[in-house]
Write an enzyme that holds these catalytic residues in place. Structure first.
Site, mmCIF file in Angstrom:
data_model
loop_
_atom_site.group_PDB
_atom_site.id
_atom_site.type_symbol
_atom_site.label_atom_id
_atom_site.label_comp_id
_atom_site.label_asym_id
_atom_site.label_seq_id
_atom_site.Cartn_x
_atom_site.Cartn_y
_atom_site.Cartn_z
ATOM 1 N N SER A 152 3.535 -2.068 10.301
ATOM 2 C CA SER A 152 4.981 -2.135 10.551
ATOM 3 C C SER A 152 5.611 -3.470 10.174
ATOM 4 C CB SER A 152 5.295 -1.784 12.022
ATOM 5 O OG SER A 152 4.968 -0.430 12.283
ATOM 6 N N GLY A 163 2.801 2.258 10.779
ATOM 7 C CA GLY A 163 3.818 3.298 10.624
ATOM 8 C C GLY A 163 4.556 3.649 11.906
ATOM 9 N N GLU A 219 -5.254 -4.718 10.694
ATOM 10 C CA GLU A 219 -4.200 -3.723 10.888
ATOM 11 C C GLU A 219 -4.471 -2.926 12.162
ATOM 12 O OE1 GLU A 219 -2.198 -2.623 6.892
ATOM 13 O OE2 GLU A 219 -3.979 -1.386 7.119
ATOM 14 N N GLU A 262 -6.826 4.802 7.839
ATOM 15 C CA GLU A 262 -6.559 6.207 7.510
ATOM 16 C C GLU A 262 -7.754 6.843 6.811
ATOM 17 O OE1 GLU A 262 -2.771 5.604 5.584
ATOM 18 O OE2 GLU A 262 -1.913 5.069 7.533
ATOM 19 N N ASN A 268 0.870 -1.177 0.000
ATOM 20 C CA ASN A 268 0.000 0.000 0.000
ATOM 21 C C ASN A 268 0.909 1.229 0.000
ATOM 22 O OD1 ASN A 268 -1.746 2.092 0.562
ATOM 23 N ND2 ASN A 268 -2.218 1.411 2.660
ATOM 24 N N HIS A 328 -9.476 1.206 4.940
ATOM 25 C CA HIS A 328 -8.217 1.432 5.655
ATOM 26 C C HIS A 328 -8.463 2.417 6.803
ATOM 27 C CE1 HIS A 328 -4.140 2.610 6.596
ATOM 28 N NE2 HIS A 328 -3.730 1.540 5.940
ATOM 29 N N LYS A 387 0.117 4.258 -0.236
ATOM 30 C CA LYS A 387 -0.497 5.457 0.365
ATOM 31 C C LYS A 387 -0.279 6.663 -0.558
ATOM 32 C CE LYS A 387 -0.086 3.266 4.808
ATOM 33 N NZ LYS A 387 0.016 3.371 6.265
HETATM 34 P P1 PGA Z 1 2.990 0.347 7.535
HETATM 35 O O1 PGA Z 1 1.492 0.574 6.963
HETATM 36 O O2 PGA Z 1 3.490 -0.947 6.966
HETATM 37 O O3 PGA Z 1 3.758 1.537 7.043
HETATM 38 O O4 PGA Z 1 2.875 0.295 9.020
HETATM 39 C C1 PGA Z 1 0.614 -0.514 6.783
HETATM 40 C C2 PGA Z 1 -0.699 -0.028 6.251
HETATM 41 O O5 PGA Z 1 -1.203 1.015 6.685
HETATM 42 O O6 PGA Z 1 -1.283 -0.690 5.365
#
Ligand code: PGA
Length: 249
Positions: free
Chosen positions: A209, A169, A163, A95, A10, A93, A12
């Site tokens: 992560s 992150g 997640e 976010e 992803n 997601h 983003k």
């Molecule tokens: P990350 O993000 O691997 O940077 O923690 C995962 C995600 O939000 O899909």
């Protein structure tokens, strides 16, 4: 029935045309892993160019609207993604659930629209830190599934990504036992809600992560069928070892 491993990047809101070299390198280095499905979800602007740069590769969106067309300024519909050659889309997601106020009902409508358009779907769920600390993570995630799982679907085209928001992150990851407990609870819930065939056929990815160092351990946890990877999916150097870890299981 064995479920094939699934490792999805992803990107983003990262990447311009200059990043297409990385995508090409990722797909070139991972195409020989027969037992692993690999996909990248770049920003909308790069979906078409990425498909052109890596013909046959699985490229998808990070969101779609629930309507097929209409007066929704700034949004992209699922049939539009299919039209440019995308084969999958991420919905729900955190976010977007948190940043854009998307409800379970909205996520469900998006997932259903995507399936209707012929796309595969990765439906994200995950608890905030406070919920994890208070011991309510499993109930919280199962309620998200209750509210956002499509009414009908082909299990091979719908994956769940667990997640935990506090792991995205941050460099923090749950223990392998916590991941296995959550994934097991999700699979049981899928069985109750959508039937044994769905529970058996659906892939449940872990995200938050994931990196080259922790991938093997997380991917080997019970009921984990793959990974949804953010930061470590932006370069071949970081992402290819994660796919290799999945292939080695
Ligand atoms: P990350 O993000 O691997 O940077 O923690 C995962 C995600 O939000 O899909």
């Amino acid at each position: 029935m064995a479920r094939r491993k699934y490792v999805v990047g992803n990107w983003k809101m990262n990447g311009t045309k200059a990043a297409l070299d990385e995508a090409q390198a990722i797909f070139a280095a991972t195409k020989d892993h027969d037992a692993v499905d690999v996909a990248l979800c770049p920003p909308f602007t790069l979906i078409g160019p990425m498909i052109a740069a890596a013909p046959g590769a699985a490229v998808g969106g990070q969101d779609c609207h629930s309507a097929a067309s209409g007066a929704f300024t700034g949004s992209v519909a699922a049939p539009m993604l299919a039209d440019i050659g995308a084969s999958l889309v991420i919905v729900g997601h955190s976010e977007r659930r948190e940043g854009c106020g998307e409800s379970d009902a909205e996520v469900k409508a998006k997932a259903e629209a995507a399936l209707t358009a012929g796309l595969s779907v990765i439906l994200c769920v995950g608890e905030p830190r406070g919920v994890r600390e208070s011991g309510g993570a499993i109930d919280y995630v199962l309620a998200q599934i209750a509210g956002s799982l499509p009414a009908e679907f082909d299990p091979s085209r719908l994956a769940i990504a667990y997640e935990p928001i506090w792991a995205i992150g941050t460099g923090l990851v749950p223990t392998v036992d916590d991941v296995a407990a959550m994934h097991g609870a999700i699979r049981e819930k899928l069985g109750q809600q959508a039937g044994a065939g769905a529970a058996e056929g659906m892939r449940i990815l872990y995200g938050g992560s994931v990196n080259a160092e922790n991938a093997a351990e997380l991917l080997d946890a019970g009921d984990v069928d793959g990974a949804l990877v953010g930061g470590a999916s932006l370069t071949a150097a970081k992402f290819v070892p994660i796919v290799a870890a999945a292939a080695a299981l």
